[in-house]
Design an enzyme around this catalytic site. Structure first.
Site, PDB file in Angstrom:
ATOM      1  CG  HIS A  50      39.454 -30.966  73.417  1.00 30.61           C
ATOM      2  ND1 HIS A  50      39.785 -32.295  73.376  1.00 30.61           N
ATOM      3  CD2 HIS A  50      40.601 -30.294  73.642  1.00 30.61           C
ATOM      4  CE1 HIS A  50      41.085 -32.407  73.569  1.00 30.61           C
ATOM      5  NE2 HIS A  50      41.600 -31.213  73.732  1.00 30.61           N
ATOM      6  CG  ASP A  85      44.241 -23.089  73.857  1.00 35.02           C
ATOM      7  OD1 ASP A  85      45.267 -22.994  74.545  1.00 35.02           O
ATOM      8  OD2 ASP A  85      44.080 -23.966  72.989  1.00 35.02           O
TER       9      ASP A  85
HETATM   10  N1  COA Z   1      33.477 -23.072  66.908  1.00 34.42           N
HETATM   11  C1  COA Z   1      32.361 -23.357  66.208  1.00 34.42           C
HETATM   12  N2  COA Z   1      31.980 -24.617  65.945  1.00 34.42           N
HETATM   13  C2  COA Z   1      32.735 -25.599  66.407  1.00 34.42           C
HETATM   14  C3  COA Z   1      33.905 -25.365  67.138  1.00 34.42           C
HETATM   15  C4  COA Z   1      34.268 -24.029  67.382  1.00 34.42           C
HETATM   16  N3  COA Z   1      35.375 -23.746  68.077  1.00 34.42           N
HETATM   17  N4  COA Z   1      34.472 -26.541  67.459  1.00 34.42           N
HETATM   18  C5  COA Z   1      33.704 -27.495  66.945  1.00 34.42           C
HETATM   19  N5  COA Z   1      32.637 -26.934  66.312  1.00 34.42           N
HETATM   20  C6  COA Z   1      31.544 -27.632  65.628  1.00 34.42           C
HETATM   21  C7  COA Z   1      31.991 -27.997  64.217  1.00 34.42           C
HETATM   22  O1  COA Z   1      31.691 -26.975  63.313  1.00 34.42           O
HETATM   23  C8  COA Z   1      31.228 -29.244  63.971  1.00 34.42           C
HETATM   24  O2  COA Z   1      29.900 -28.899  63.659  1.00 34.42           O
HETATM   25  P1  COA Z   1      29.041 -29.731  62.556  1.00 34.42           P
HETATM   26  O3  COA Z   1      28.987 -31.129  63.104  1.00 34.42           O
HETATM   27  O4  COA Z   1      27.735 -29.045  62.514  1.00 34.42           O
HETATM   28  O5  COA Z   1      29.832 -29.648  61.287  1.00 34.42           O
HETATM   29  C9  COA Z   1      31.213 -29.947  65.336  1.00 34.42           C
HETATM   30  O6  COA Z   1      31.340 -28.879  66.291  1.00 34.42           O
HETATM   31  C10 COA Z   1      32.342 -30.922  65.529  1.00 34.42           C
HETATM   32  O7  COA Z   1      33.581 -30.231  65.315  1.00 34.42           O
HETATM   33  P2  COA Z   1      34.838 -30.782  64.563  1.00 34.42           P
HETATM   34  O8  COA Z   1      35.521 -29.660  63.868  1.00 34.42           O
HETATM   35  O9  COA Z   1      34.480 -31.991  63.747  1.00 34.42           O
HETATM   36  O10 COA Z   1      35.715 -31.260  65.798  1.00 34.42           O
HETATM   37  P3  COA Z   1      37.215 -31.776  65.754  1.00 34.42           P
HETATM   38  O11 COA Z   1      37.320 -32.780  66.841  1.00 34.42           O
HETATM   39  O12 COA Z   1      37.638 -32.189  64.399  1.00 34.42           O
HETATM   40  O13 COA Z   1      38.045 -30.458  66.106  1.00 34.42           O
HETATM   41  C11 COA Z   1      38.942 -28.694  67.390  1.00 34.42           C
HETATM   42  C12 COA Z   1      38.432 -30.128  67.415  1.00 34.42           C
HETATM   43  C13 COA Z   1      39.568 -28.387  68.745  1.00 34.42           C
HETATM   44  C14 COA Z   1      40.037 -28.563  66.312  1.00 34.42           C
HETATM   45  C15 COA Z   1      37.761 -27.739  67.104  1.00 34.42           C
HETATM   46  O14 COA Z   1      36.826 -27.810  68.160  1.00 34.42           O
HETATM   47  C16 COA Z   1      38.239 -26.307  66.908  1.00 34.42           C
HETATM   48  O15 COA Z   1      38.624 -25.944  65.796  1.00 34.42           O
HETATM   49  N6  COA Z   1      38.206 -25.467  67.970  1.00 34.42           N
HETATM   50  C17 COA Z   1      38.708 -24.098  67.866  1.00 34.42           C
HETATM   51  C18 COA Z   1      40.220 -24.070  67.955  1.00 34.42           C
HETATM   52  C19 COA Z   1      40.694 -24.301  69.362  1.00 34.42           C
HETATM   53  O16 COA Z   1      40.234 -23.708  70.315  1.00 34.42           O
HETATM   54  N7  COA Z   1      41.683 -25.210  69.485  1.00 34.42           N
HETATM   55  C20 COA Z   1      42.299 -25.514  70.742  1.00 34.42           C
HETATM   56  C21 COA Z   1      42.004 -26.928  71.133  1.00 34.42           C
HETATM   57  S1  COA Z   1      42.582 -27.246  72.754  1.00 34.42           S
END
Ligand code: COA
Length: 386
Positions: A266, A322
């Site tokens: 998140h 979720d």
């Molecule tokens: N699975 C694997 N790795 C994850 C992850 C996940 N669900 N969520 C974050 N990470 C990792 C990223 O790969 C990144 O790693 P790095 O720094 O080595 O590149 C780090 O954690 C930071 O993630 P980032 O994608 O920059 O975070 P964000 O704030 O841009 O994205 C979300 C937030 C929610 C979009 C992201 O966590 C995600 O895609 N989660 C899965 C989808 C989901 O469950 N969404 C519902 C949200 S309520």
């Protein structure tokens, strides 16, 4: 400020007094009330009024709002005709976006959105809000019947918001326990600061678009798997893993390919989402009430949470809202592709609370960009192009 921050991370997009997140301590509050207390003691109807008006309603205010919601459940039959024309194989979120946008044609009333004082009149905003919130679950349940080849079931005014939804989904007298669980789920999903769909609602609202257009924009945004669509993805993912023994090799393979683990991570929380904790407990309680048989999806989810904590915990990636909600909906017999629609039903309260706040102090959203294209140049006729 000229610095570009991808995903607007850490950039305040508005001022708001509706909800607050402490991402380090895992605290979520609506209008100052911790989510745990609202889930325990409130109802979705009451929480919606809290989000809209800013205070917990007095008994007579709540009774009036409840009555307004019950009286606005019916929809014009041409909406049913419109829904019947949609392909039964289509995704419910696309149906919902279409149906909500169509409400603007059947229940118009955006004439006063002119930028003057009229559009911020509370009666107008409140009436439009009731028209939408009352019909959101009705549209979702109507679609469940229509896509299965049946006529929709008429809404009832003697049932609560959650109970009427379950009744219209199944045609059966709603189970009190399931209605109570759904109600808690709606409270937990009702609001969450400036997430992507609420931001979409704010942007649309700032143009003085109709509230139907505002909510339709938000529904489209919520549907993506990085946002609300993740709850559906989680259940598919758990089914794909198949058993707790498969969790670790499956996880390693996914992480090696840099793929997402759905329902984890998140932007705001660096610890486990407080809503995930409540939902996990709700799954456990439901299973205990049903004789203690643990669902295989839940066992896999627990094993995945444990394994992911070792691999992703150091990055602050833990279960979000979720991760456990889909397991609960699955246990309740709700079709997997309707999970995000339920999220949308709940979040309509938050979207419309933010719409109201935006109208109260509106300025159109018009951010800037960092241009990375070609410098100015002259047009060249086709024959002279090299
Ligand atoms: N699975 C694997 N790795 C994850 C992850 C996940 N669900 N969520 C974050 N990470 C990792 C990223 O790969 C990144 O790693 P790095 O720094 O080595 O590149 C780090 O954690 C930071 O993630 P980032 O994608 O920059 O975070 P964000 O704030 O841009 O994205 C979300 C937030 C929610 C979009 C992201 O966590 C995600 O895609 N989660 C899965 C989808 C989901 O469950 N969404 C519902 C949200 S309520």
């Amino acid at each position: 400020m000229n610095e570009y921050l991808p995903g607007l991370e850490g950039v305040p997009a508005t001022k708001s007094n509706i909800s607050d997140i402490d991402g380090e301590r895992g605290i979520l509050s609506y209008r100052g009330y911790p989510i745990e207390q609202l889930a325990e003691h409130s109802t979705f109807e009451e929480t919606t009024l809290l989000l809209l008006d800013g205070e917990l309603p007095r008994a007579e205010e709540l009774a009036l709002f409840d009555e307004q919601i019950r009286r606005n459940r019916r929809v014009k039959f041409n909406i049913r005709t419109l829904m019947k024309a949609l392909p039964a194989t289509g995704h419910p979120m696309e149906m919902l976006q279409t149906a909500v946008a169509s409400l603007g044609m059947f229940y118009p009333g955006s004439e006063c959105l002119t930028g003057g004082d009229a559009c911020t009149e509370l009666d107008y905003v409140h009436n439009m809000t009731v028209k939408i919130i009352a019909r959101m679950p009705v549209l979702v349940a109507m679609w469940e019947q229509i896509r299965n080849g049946y006529d929709p079931i008429e809404p009832r005014t003697d049932l609560s918001y959650s109970a009427n939804f379950l009744y219209m989904m199944t045609g059966e007298e709603p189970d009190d326990l399931l209605a109570e669980i759904l109600d808690k789920c709606l409270i937990l999903h009702a609001e969450h600061t400036i997430n992507a769909s609420t931001f979409a609602a704010l942007v649309a609202g700032s143009t003085l678009a109709s509230p139907y257009g505002v909510v339709a924009a938000a529904i489209g945004t919520l549907s993506g798997p990085l946002h609300g669509g993740a709850n559906e993805k989680v259940v598919h993912m758990l089914r794909e893993i198949g058993s707790p023994e498969n969790v670790r090799p499956w996880l390693e393979k996914k992480l090696a390919r840099k793929e997402k683990i759905w329902g984890m991570g998140h932007r705001e929380y660096k610890v486990k989402d407080p809503r995930a904790k409540i939902l996990q407990q709700m799954v456990e309680d439901l299973m205990a009430r049903r004789g203690g048989k643990v669902s295989s999806l839940f066992e896999i989810a627990l094993a995945l949470e444990e394994a992911a904590a070792e691999r992703l915990g150091p990055k602050g990636v833990y279960p979000n809202v979720d991760f456990y909600s889909g397991i609960l909906y699955d246990e309740m017999g709700i079709p997997t592709d309707q999970f995000t629609s339920i999220f949308a039903v709940a979040r309509s309260a938050g979207w419309l609370a933010h719409w109201r706040e935006q109208l109260g102090d509106n300025r159109i959203f018009r951010p800037t960009q960092v241009y990375t294209g070609h410098p100015l140049r002259d047009y060249v006729p086709p024959a002279e192009r090299g």
